[in-house]
Design an enzyme around this catalytic site. Structure first.
Site, PDB file in Angstrom:
ATOM      1  N   HIS A  10       0.817  -1.215   0.000  1.00 28.17           N
ATOM      2  CA  HIS A  10       0.000   0.000   0.000  1.00 28.17           C
ATOM      3  C   HIS A  10       0.852   1.266   0.000  1.00 28.17           C
ATOM      4  CE1 HIS A  10       0.066  -0.064   4.554  1.00 28.17           C
ATOM      5  NE2 HIS A  10       0.071   1.235   4.376  1.00 28.17           N
ATOM      6  N   ASP A  42       1.167  -7.664   2.318  1.00 30.29           N
ATOM      7  CA  ASP A  42       1.308  -6.232   2.057  1.00 30.29           C
ATOM      8  C   ASP A  42       2.776  -5.799   1.917  1.00 30.29           C
ATOM      9  OD1 ASP A  42       0.849  -3.544   1.807  1.00 30.29           O
ATOM     10  OD2 ASP A  42      -0.458  -3.385   3.556  1.00 30.29           O
ATOM     11  N   SER A  85       3.884   2.265   8.522  1.00 35.91           N
ATOM     12  CA  SER A  85       3.703   1.277   7.469  1.00 35.91           C
ATOM     13  C   SER A  85       5.018   1.053   6.759  1.00 35.91           C
ATOM     14  CB  SER A  85       2.682   1.767   6.461  1.00 35.91           C
ATOM     15  OG  SER A  85       1.420   1.406   6.893  1.00 35.91           O
TER      16      SER A  85
HETATM   17  N1  ARG Z   1      -4.703   0.644   7.399  1.00 39.82           N
HETATM   18  C1  ARG Z   1      -3.393   0.612   6.848  1.00 39.82           C
HETATM   19  C2  ARG Z   1      -2.764   2.001   6.994  1.00 39.82           C
HETATM   20  O1  ARG Z   1      -3.274   2.803   7.666  1.00 39.82           O
HETATM   21  C3  ARG Z   1      -3.352   0.059   5.469  1.00 39.82           C
HETATM   22  C4  ARG Z   1      -3.919   0.942   4.431  1.00 39.82           C
HETATM   23  C5  ARG Z   1      -4.037   0.329   3.089  1.00 39.82           C
HETATM   24  N2  ARG Z   1      -5.155   0.944   2.425  1.00 39.82           N
HETATM   25  C6  ARG Z   1      -6.354   0.381   2.297  1.00 39.82           C
HETATM   26  N3  ARG Z   1      -7.387   1.121   2.018  1.00 39.82           N
HETATM   27  N4  ARG Z   1      -6.519  -0.903   2.415  1.00 39.82           N
HETATM   28  O2  ARG Z   1      -2.280   2.679   6.196  1.00 39.82           O
HETATM   29  N1  GLU Z   2      -1.200   1.380   7.562  1.00 41.59           N
HETATM   30  C1  GLU Z   2      -0.596   2.426   8.328  1.00 41.59           C
HETATM   31  C2  GLU Z   2       0.389   3.255   7.508  1.00 41.59           C
HETATM   32  O1  GLU Z   2       0.213   3.430   6.331  1.00 41.59           O
HETATM   33  C3  GLU Z   2       0.014   1.851   9.527  1.00 41.59           C
HETATM   34  C4  GLU Z   2      -1.062   1.466  10.402  1.00 41.59           C
HETATM   35  C5  GLU Z   2      -1.191   2.390  11.575  1.00 41.59           C
HETATM   36  O2  GLU Z   2      -1.718   3.489  11.455  1.00 41.59           O
HETATM   37  O3  GLU Z   2      -0.741   1.938  12.611  1.00 41.59           O
HETATM   38  O4  GLU Z   2       1.303   3.841   8.021  1.00 41.59           O
END
Ligand code: ARG
Ligand code: GLU
Length: 719
Positions: A86, A222, A654
């Site tokens: 991502h 991922d 991330s």
């Molecule tokens: N939640 C993760 C982060 O905050 C992964 C994001 C990937 N994006 C998504 N829409 N699945 O970034």
């Molecule tokens: N998916 C998140 C990022 O893009 C990390 C997840 C979080 O916020 O802890 O940094």
């Protein structure tokens, strides 16, 4: 006992409750002093100096800030880096088309000359960090007003940055810590030729999609792979085909040992933003005023995007990144609100403030008198203006056309200025041409028109409780509340969102065209809304936020004095941090326990041919059937896909390396659990978990599924 003494005793008791060992994102320069002992008692076998050292190479030399907001780690002596799928999503998408659908099929450069350049992408290594508080705060005194203070600080910072950049060899930044009580200098080396090396197909790299996003149990592969290129002297350089793979000072060894419950782990990366030391009023404003508006309006957009994305592959590709971005915030805020409620975080903060006020009242002449009341006096009006701003941002700027048209503002302005250098205009037009091409590549006006109708309708329904742009009131009167009619007309008449017409104007641009642009119905609409934001809302939010900034600075100091035994870590601010904890499972709700790891079996279990997010890659199914796992299987004979631990992480983490007690790479951080997303505001050791990709699953995909053996050979993999 009288009531006062009881309260005092309670306050003292409260003060000595230790913070859980898992909470915190620590500054690498202070690890030795503040954390090494605890880290080692939790199982770490290396010294803190192996993590951060300015004089010799250390793990920090293998961790980079990736693009604007992710982390990546160096895993070979040829500048190979790993991050999340991502995080590389925008790049993967930009190289994708219907013919070469790398999003869908994955991408693997089998030779170095097949690696793909990514203009605009950079990675930054931290060379060193330094406490510069004394220099930054020189001459600053408490009686100064906030603006004066800001100006003086800005002056000092610009001098410090200039000195540290060594004639632009480095990028230097000075950041505020502890709400501006301390300042640190960060010196970075920035590389600008970063090439895409590999990405799994989306049904691996994004498996579970937005259905599983922010959730556990999780099976997302991922990751994506890039390479840093440097000039012949191993220094940063703009893209050139003569550049060569960067030779790093350090790269991470990879462990195939995997993790057990209770194992020590740490995460080394660039967390973006946390706000752990806010008063209750702020938590209330965020969760009860701002988040609900964001959630509602994003839901509206997502519903419309989703409908169209299901109908066409082209739209699916065009809207993939936008959709993911909108969905990510939407789901996080839902989780955050639930977590804050479950934790009774507002009540907890209120109780804390009451105890603190008691402590303050018991002192003669405390500098903290009246602090919480002052917060309330400012947060009350701020909440109204923030609500208005959130509506404007999510509803008006939620319309793609409006955001796009904003970029023509400067052209009109430049044109209207007397004696503007024509070369300047020419340059801007050139930029607008390339920006427009990029915009239309991923733009569908049918979708946007439907979004406009839905958002403006909602915006109007909310208008009584917020500061609402006049232009929209006028339109609704003129069109008798028929936003459909309005949108239809605007989309038909505007040349700014008609690719052909717009490009023909820009490519033959004459100064008289500025008039044409400024008369465009979309331009006028955008202008008026922008101006409402700039002239009505922003001055108000700025005013109250500035007051709050100075209160917050004092409040943080007060908290430190009130709880002197607590170790304070600074809020995340996109600077390099270490979070540490243990691999652990959790109980999301009554009667349910989640294990700390997931496996390939779980992917098969989730499989569904009908649900896009759960389509399983056929090649992965083959490998699962034949059990061709090589050395990547865990001791139970299965492929482990992800694991949870108690490291305190946030957005920006991330792609961060997850390391074991020996400082070897065991995973790539990519998410948090939904029950724990309130950790940006308040951490709960029972409930907060970071989610990491098991490095063995990543290697398994590279080796067995992609057959990119040359990459495996480049890395240092230890059994
Ligand atoms: N939640 C993760 C982060 O905050 C992964 C994001 C990937 N994006 C998504 N829409 N699945 O970034
Ligand atoms: N998916 C998140 C990022 O893009 C990390 C997840 C979080 O916020 O802890 O940094």
């Amino acid at each position: 006992m009288n009531k006062k003494i009881v309260l005092l005793l309670l306050a003292i008791l409260f003060k000595t409750i230790p913070m859980s060992a898992d909470e915190g994102m620590w500054l690498p320069i202070f690890l030795q002093k503040l954390n090494e002992k605890e880290m080692q008692s939790m199982g770490m076998k290396i010294p803190a100096s192996a993590i951060y050292d300015v004089n010799k190479s250390s793990l920090k030399d293998a961790v980079v800030l990736f693009g604007g907001g992710c982390t990546a780690e160096v895993v070979s002596d040829k500048g190979l880096i790993l991050t999340n799928h991502h995080c590389g999503f925008g790049e993967i998408q930009s190289h994708s088309s219907l013919e070469n659908d790398y999003l869908k099929n994955g991408f693997w450069a089998m030779k170095q000359d097949e690696e793909l350049a990514n203009p605009g992408l950079s990675v930054s290594f931290l060379i060193r960090m330094e406490d510069v508080s004394a220099k930054v705060l020189e001459g600053v005194n408490p009686s100064m007003n906030e603006q004066k203070r800001k100006d003086l600080i800005a002056k000092h910072i610009s001098k410090i940055k200039k000195d540290a950049s060594e004639d632009n060899k480095y990028d230097a930044a000075v950041r505020a810590f502890y709400a501006g009580n301390e300042y640190y200098l960060m010196v970075y080396q920035v590389f600008k030729d970063i090439r895409l090396v590999g990405a799994p197909p989306s049904n691996i790299g994004k498996f579970g999609g937005d259905t599983d996003n922010w959730m556990w149990p999780r099976h997302t592969g991922d990751f994506s792979i890039f390479r840093i290129y440097a000039n012949k002297d191993n220094n940063p350089a703009e893209y050139s085909k003569d550049n060569v793979p960067y030779k790093p000072k350090k790269f991470l060894p990879i462990s195939l040992k995997g993790v057990e419950k209770g194992d020590f782990t740490f995460v080394f990366g660039f967390p973006g933003t946390t706000q752990e030391y806010l008063p209750s009023d702020a938590i209330q404003m965020i969760t009860e005023v701002i988040n609900p508006v964001r959630i509602d309006l994003r839901q509206t957009r997502l519903d419309i995007f989703g409908k169209y994305m299901q109908q066409s592959d082209q739209i699916r590709i065009q809207y993939a990144a936008k959709d993911a971005g909108i969905a990510n915030g939407w789901k996080k805020w839902i989780g955050e609100n639930r977590g804050i409620k479950r934790l009774s975080a507002i009540t907890k903060k209120k109780d804390f403030e009451a105890d603190m006020n008691h402590w303050i009242d018991n002192q003669n002449d405390s500098p903290y008198k009246g602090l919480t009341k002052a917060f309330t006096d400012n947060y009350k009006p701020l909440a109204y203006w923030k609500k208005s701003e959130t509506w404007l941002v999510e509803a008006a700027y939620g319309i793609e056309a409006l955001r796009f048209v904003r970029s023509f503002n400067s052209l009109v302005e430049l044109n209207n200025k007397k004696d503007t250098d024509p070369a300047k205009i020419e340059e801007l037009v050139k930029r607008l041409i390339s920006g427009s091409k990029e915009f239309f590549k991923d733009y569908n006006s049918t979708i946007d028109q439907e979004v406009m109708i839905a958002l403006l309708e909602k915006y109007q329904n909310a208008s009584a409780d917020i500061s609402y742009p006049d232009i929209l009131t006028q339109i609704s009167q003129k069109y008798d509340n028929n936003w459909e009619k309005f949108a239809e007309k605007v989309f038909k008449k505007s040349i700014l969102i008609n690719e052909e017409k717009l490009l023909s104007v820009l490519e033959n641009y004459k100064t008289s065209d500025a008039k044409k642009i400024s008369r465009d119905p979309l331009f006028k609409l955008t202008e008026e809304i922008l101006s409402h934001h700039r002239t009505i809302i922003l001055p108000k939010t700025r005013f109250y936020e500035q007051n709050i900034d100075s209160l917050q600075r004092v409040f943080v100091r007060a908290q430190m004095e009130f709880t002197p035994t607590k170790r304070f870590y600074p809020d995340a601010n996109s600077t390099l941090r270490v979070a540490y904890g243990k691999v652990n499972d959790y109980y999301p709700r009554d009667g349910v326990k989640y294990t700390h790891f997931t496996t390939l079996d779980g992917i098969m279990e989730k499989e569904s041919a009908e649900v896009l997010d759960y389509v399983v890659e056929p090649r992965l199914k083959e490998l699962y059937k034949s059990k061709d796992y090589g050395r990547y299987a865990a001791s139970d004979g299965r492929i482990h896909t992800a694991f949870t631990a108690t490291n305190h992480t946030t957005g920006g983490n991330s792609g961060s390396p997850v390391l074991n007690a020996d400082g070897e790479l065991i995973g790539i951080n990519f998410d948090r659990n939904w029950e724990g997303t309130m950790s940006d505001l308040m951490y709960d050791p029972e409930m907060c978990r970071n989610i990491s990709l098991d490095i063995r699953y990543c290697l398994f995909i590279i080796d067995k599924l992609a057959g990119a053996h040359h990459l495996i050979e480049e890395m240092c993999i230890m059994d």
